[in-house]
Motif scaffolding. Sequence first.
Motif, PDB file in Angstrom:
ATOM      1  N   TYR A 164       0.837  -1.206   0.000  1.00 23.83           N
ATOM      2  CA  TYR A 164       0.000   0.000   0.000  1.00 23.83           C
ATOM      3  C   TYR A 164       0.869   1.252   0.000  1.00 23.83           C
ATOM      4  N   ASN A 165       1.980   1.226   0.741  1.00 21.84           N
ATOM      5  CA  ASN A 165       2.884   2.378   0.786  1.00 21.84           C
ATOM      6  C   ASN A 165       3.863   2.400  -0.375  1.00 21.84           C
ATOM      7  N   LYS A 166       3.753   1.440  -1.292  1.00 20.16           N
ATOM      8  CA  LYS A 166       4.605   1.344  -2.486  1.00 20.16           C
ATOM      9  C   LYS A 166       6.076   1.169  -2.118  1.00 20.16           C
ATOM     10  N   GLN A 167       6.339   0.425  -1.072  1.00 23.52           N
ATOM     11  CA  GLN A 167       7.705   0.080  -0.673  1.00 23.52           C
ATOM     12  C   GLN A 167       7.919  -1.411  -0.925  1.00 23.52           C
ATOM     13  N   TYR A 168       7.931  -1.747  -2.208  1.00 18.28           N
ATOM     14  CA  TYR A 168       7.964  -3.151  -2.595  1.00 18.28           C
ATOM     15  C   TYR A 168       9.299  -3.820  -2.252  1.00 18.28           C
ATOM     16  N   TRP A 169      10.360  -3.045  -2.111  1.00 17.46           N
ATOM     17  CA  TRP A 169      11.674  -3.645  -1.847  1.00 17.46           C
ATOM     18  C   TRP A 169      11.737  -4.282  -0.461  1.00 17.46           C
ATOM     19  N   LYS A 170      10.790  -3.954   0.425  1.00 15.63           N
ATOM     20  CA  LYS A 170      10.783  -4.532   1.764  1.00 15.63           C
ATOM     21  C   LYS A 170      10.130  -5.915   1.806  1.00 15.63           C
ATOM     22  N   LEU A 171       9.403  -6.279   0.774  1.00 17.08           N
ATOM     23  CA  LEU A 171       8.702  -7.562   0.783  1.00 17.08           C
ATOM     24  C   LEU A 171       9.655  -8.749   0.861  1.00 17.08           C
ATOM     25  N   PRO A 172      10.750  -8.779   0.074  1.00 20.19           N
ATOM     26  CA  PRO A 172      11.671  -9.931   0.222  1.00 20.19           C
ATOM     27  C   PRO A 172      12.250 -10.043   1.631  1.00 20.19           C
ATOM     28  N   ILE A 173      12.516  -8.897   2.279  1.00 23.49           N
ATOM     29  CA  ILE A 173      13.054  -8.946   3.645  1.00 23.49           C
ATOM     30  C   ILE A 173      12.013  -9.510   4.595  1.00 23.49           C
ATOM     31  N   LEU A 174      10.762  -9.059   4.445  1.00 18.70           N
ATOM     32  CA  LEU A 174       9.693  -9.533   5.317  1.00 18.70           C
ATOM     33  C   LEU A 174       9.494 -11.032   5.180  1.00 18.70           C
ATOM     34  N   TYR A 175       9.249 -11.480   3.969  1.00 24.22           N
ATOM     35  CA  TYR A 175       8.982 -12.903   3.776  1.00 24.22           C
ATOM     36  C   TYR A 175      10.218 -13.752   4.032  1.00 24.22           C
TER      37      TYR A 175
END
Length: 419
Positions: free
Chosen positions: A160-171
């Motif tokens: 939602y915040n358009k910070q897609y680069w954080k998704l690999p770190i999260l998962y």
Amino acid sequence: MNRLLRLSLLLTLSLLTLTTASAQQRRSPRQLVRGGIVQRPDTLPRSGGADSLLTAQLLDSLKAVAADSLAPDSLIRQARTELEELAARRNADSLTADPLDTLIAGTVLDSLARLDSLPLPGQEDSTVVRRRKGWLMSDSMSLSKVCWLSTVLPGYGQVYNKQYWKLPILYGTVGAGIGMFVYENNKYKPLKQRYEAITTLSRERTPELDALQASMIRHNTRRQAYLFASIASYLYFIGDAAVNYRTNDVSRVKKATTLACICPGAGQIYNRSYWKVPFVVGGFAAMVYCIDWNNRGYQRFKKAYSLRAAYDEALANYNSDPELYPRPEGSTDEFRGRYAASFLKNLRDNYRRNRDLCIIVTAGIYLLQIVDAHVDAHLKDYDISDDLSMSIEPKIDYTYVPTAGGNRPIYGFNINVNF
């Protein structure tokens, strides 16, 4: 087609304006309109003769543009040129110019300029901002809804915040933590079952039992550490979604309260009250330890009581009918019958009561740190001045008294409080 449709609407409005102006010319200087008297303003004097040529040429240009739909761009440019020439002529002869014609010409010129700026069919207007609409992705979504959806759908806040680069770190962190937890849990369970089987028969300390218990504790510690890391990463990214939320205007108070609800101590960190974090985290750690301690004691004496109660029941059955029931060998609890069932029951109830009390205290600490974060965020913007004073001054006012036939003085005091 969209361009022609907008142009047709523009022409229709222009013709209606001219028709209304002509109707106003035929009105008498003074007439009744809907029951009221309307005075025709004299600020727009009409002049005949050559000035009416402006309106006629304007109509001719607009009719030409409306009649030819095959080459609208060229005709629009031609109409603009003619209107600009007429406007220049009006500036040259300002005494005889018709103000109404000038107003209409200027309006049409502005409308034609806006018409040229519109995109052609099949083109996208770069000035139009595409807004997201929908239940799952909307530009008007509140902070609380984003956090709740991030709780159910990990990574939603970053999308939602358009910070897609954080998704690999999260998962990556959450997935690795859960994977290692499952691995250590599979190692821990067989060891625990074996330990319980041995201690059920005898609690005598042997080298084999000590090695088994040490291995079980090691795998259990790793299992808990991986589970804690997974939960911490999960909560961190929910808080990150709240901190980076920029859609609507959200006060610091709401963000601090939301972070305190997500994770104890996060609201204090957001308020930069770092000295409070050890108290919040330490209080939670102490309560979690007490809950675990009392729960283990409760489970221990619960098992001992159930075994001793089963032995007492079997012994009572044997005493009532020795021929029907066999004689029990002895109590199989860890204390080997040294303690009565009532004593074990009291210990079980005490540990359970202490465990429940610790859970209530933990909930109280959780609510208290939320209230603290909320109040502290309010006080961050509170104007604390050194001027804490109160003054009392006499005041004389006058008020009109009809019975007295004039003004009469009123005496009183003014109290000023600065805080």
